[in-house]
Write an enzyme that holds these catalytic residues in place. Structure first.
Site, PDB file in Angstrom:
ATOM      1  N   VAL A  51      35.204  38.056  41.846  1.00 48.75           N
ATOM      2  CA  VAL A  51      36.245  37.070  42.115  1.00 48.75           C
ATOM      3  C   VAL A  51      37.562  37.481  41.471  1.00 48.75           C
ATOM      4  O   VAL A  51      38.637  37.390  42.085  1.00 48.75           O
ATOM      5  CB  VAL A  51      35.810  35.669  41.623  1.00 48.75           C
ATOM      6  N   CYS A  52      37.494  37.961  40.237  1.00 45.07           N
ATOM      7  CA  CYS A  52      38.709  38.401  39.536  1.00 45.07           C
ATOM      8  C   CYS A  52      39.399  39.538  40.287  1.00 45.07           C
ATOM      9  O   CYS A  52      40.635  39.589  40.382  1.00 45.07           O
ATOM     10  CB  CYS A  52      38.371  38.862  38.128  1.00 45.07           C
ATOM     11  N   THR A  53      38.626  40.446  40.828  1.00 45.05           N
ATOM     12  CA  THR A  53      39.201  41.580  41.555  1.00 45.05           C
ATOM     13  C   THR A  53      39.958  41.099  42.788  1.00 45.05           C
ATOM     14  O   THR A  53      41.068  41.583  43.075  1.00 45.05           O
ATOM     15  CB  THR A  53      38.098  42.573  41.960  1.00 45.05           C
ATOM     16  N   LEU A  56      43.396  39.400  41.556  1.00 44.64           N
ATOM     17  CA  LEU A  56      44.469  40.295  41.130  1.00 44.64           C
ATOM     18  C   LEU A  56      44.956  41.172  42.271  1.00 44.64           C
ATOM     19  O   LEU A  56      46.145  41.510  42.337  1.00 44.64           O
ATOM     20  CB  LEU A  56      44.027  41.140  39.933  1.00 44.64           C
TER      21      LEU A  56
END
Length: 229
Positions: A51-53, A56
């Protein structure tokens, strides 16, 4: 675990605390780095996670949209700079463009504790040492270093870049034109005349004002008066 420290709660209208940090663009003093711009300071739980990838990568795609509005982006997680540097290669590949905004390495959670970016509910959201990961916090800070928006998302839920841009547009429009923005407002939609403005003064200031209720008054605001060229 960092030494237990009591911090003053941050609320809308609080002055954003200054800090010095190591980032992917080198060491910074936060206030000096902000300068006279707006800034979005946001945290993510962990490098090399799905999810973080996606978050960003999408922010990387929209860096120019934020820059046009005078807004700087800066990320943070409790990972090392070396970890960030390697992960950014994956983000760049997914985004199809370079990620150029800095990402803070906050391994000791010092900044995360100051900004209350830690998860105090989900006891499974911890690293190998049992220390809580940072959650998906967002702070929008104006050029006077005043916190204008605070958001917090659970680790399972990715944020909306579109909503961040919408909120920035609303803040810029309300500051510049002394208006409010209604539900689901987008640049070009009608805006709300502040309730505290007397009818006579409101009519003089907003000649195209339409009154729906004595306390609910709308007026047009052209999109070009909101969005930068």
């Amino acid at each position: 675990m960092p030494e237990e420290v009591t911090y003053k709660p941050l609320r809308l209208g609080s002055i954003a605390p200054n800090f010095q940090a190591e980032t992917t663009i080198g060491p910074i003093d936060f206030y000096e780095w902000i300068g006279n711009d707006w800034v979005i300071l946001f945290s993510h739980p962990e490098d090399y996670t799905p999810v973080c990838t996606t978050e960003l990568a999408d922010l990387a795609k929209h860096q120019s949209d934020f820059a046009r509005r005078g807004v700087k982006l800066i990320g943070l997680s409790a990972n090392s700079i070396e970890s960030h540097d390697g992960w950014i290669n994956d983000i760049t590949e997914l985004a199809g463009c370079a990620l150029t905004f800095p990402v803070i390495g906050d391994e000791d959670r010092k900044i995360a504790y100051t900004y209350d970016m830690l998860d105090h509910q989900d006891t499974t959201n911890v690293d190998a040492r049992g220390i809580a990961y940072t959650i998906r916090s967002v702070f929008i800070i104006d050029p006077n270093k005043v916190i204008r928006l605070i958001q917090a998302y659970p680790a399972s839920t990715g944020r909306s870049t579109t909503e961040l841009l919408r909120v920035v547009d609303s803040l810029l429009a309300t500051d510049k034109h002394c208006i409010n923005t209604p539900v689901n407002w987008e640049p070009g939609d009608d805006v709300v005349v502040p309730a505290g403005l007397a009818d006579e003064e409101a009519q003089a200031k907003f000649p195209d004002m339409q009154t729906v209720k004595p306390y609910l008054r709308f007026t047009p605001l052209a999109k070009e008066k909101v969005l930068p060229l």
